[in-house]
Motif scaffolding. Structure first.
Motif, PDB file in Angstrom:
ATOM      1  N   TYR A  21     -61.437  23.954  30.436  1.00  0.00           N
ATOM      2  CA  TYR A  21     -60.802  23.135  31.471  1.00  0.00           C
ATOM      3  C   TYR A  21     -60.053  21.959  30.837  1.00  0.00           C
ATOM      4  CZ  TYR A  21     -60.375  19.921  35.443  1.00  0.00           C
ATOM      5  OH  TYR A  21     -59.908  19.051  36.394  1.00  0.00           O
ATOM      6  N   CYS A  25     -56.098  21.214  31.218  1.00  0.00           N
ATOM      7  CA  CYS A  25     -55.604  19.934  31.749  1.00  0.00           C
ATOM      8  C   CYS A  25     -54.648  19.264  30.765  1.00  0.00           C
ATOM      9  CB  CYS A  25     -56.779  18.998  32.054  1.00  0.00           C
ATOM     10  SG  CYS A  25     -57.699  19.466  33.525  1.00  0.00           S
ATOM     11  N   GLN A  42     -50.930  25.750  36.213  1.00  0.00           N
ATOM     12  CA  GLN A  42     -51.395  25.049  37.412  1.00  0.00           C
ATOM     13  C   GLN A  42     -52.431  25.890  38.176  1.00  0.00           C
ATOM     14  OE1 GLN A  42     -50.987  21.887  38.247  1.00  0.00           O
ATOM     15  NE2 GLN A  42     -49.812  21.666  36.365  1.00  0.00           N
ATOM     16  N   LYS A  45     -55.688  25.635  36.289  1.00  0.00           N
ATOM     17  CA  LYS A  45     -56.284  24.315  36.531  1.00  0.00           C
ATOM     18  C   LYS A  45     -56.918  24.264  37.918  1.00  0.00           C
ATOM     19  CE  LYS A  45     -55.228  19.415  36.387  1.00  0.00           C
ATOM     20  NZ  LYS A  45     -54.486  18.581  37.282  1.00  0.00           N
ATOM     21  N   GLU A  49     -60.852  23.695  39.046  1.00  0.00           N
ATOM     22  CA  GLU A  49     -61.213  22.639  39.993  1.00  0.00           C
ATOM     23  C   GLU A  49     -61.936  23.217  41.203  1.00  0.00           C
ATOM     24  OE1 GLU A  49     -57.483  20.566  40.379  1.00  0.00           O
ATOM     25  OE2 GLU A  49     -57.773  19.582  38.431  1.00  0.00           O
TER      26      GLU A  49
END
Length: 129
Positions: A21, A25, A42, A45, A49
């Motif tokens: 992660y 990021c 994206q 990511k 999340e």
């Protein structure tokens, strides 16, 4: 079934690895990719999340407890469904919308036998009017 459970556990572990992660990021923050690659970064990511990696450690722990409880209940549901012997009997005219071939396969003693298992239930829910 054990192999499936092990695969699911490994997949979940990969989605919750803070090292991966962090790298995703960092790549997203650099803005060095564009187009499909940027969309992919994206999406990765966002997936991390959704797995809770942007939560506090306490919230991550709570989320994991909830996921474990959910997995246990889902396993029990699958087991119960596999062992279920329920048979619902219908007249052919009560299953309007289902194909004649599907009905013929399930007809016994003049009644259409429908179980709660996938090959029976889903066509009734989707096609029966």
């Amino acid at each position: 079934d054990k192999a499936g459970a092990r695969f699911a556990a490994l997949k979940a572990k990969g989605r919750t690895d803070p090292r991966i992660y962090g790298r995703v990021c960092a790549l997203a923050a650099k803005n060095t990719v564009s187009g499909r690659d940027a969309h992919f970064v994206q999406a990765l990511k966002a997936g991390f999340e959704r797995s809770g990696l942007n939560l506090s450690p306490a919230d991550q722990k709570k989320l994991q407890e909830l996921r474990d409880a959910d997995a246990k209940v889902c396993g029990l549901f699958k087991k119960n469904l596999a062992e279920d012997k329920t048979e619902l009997l219908f007249d052919k005219n009560e299953l309007e919308g289902c194909s004649d071939a599907w009905i013929a396969e399930r007809t016994r003693d003049g009644k259409v036998v429908v179980t709660l298992k996938y090959p029976d239930l889903i066509p009734v829910l989707q096609q029966c009017s």
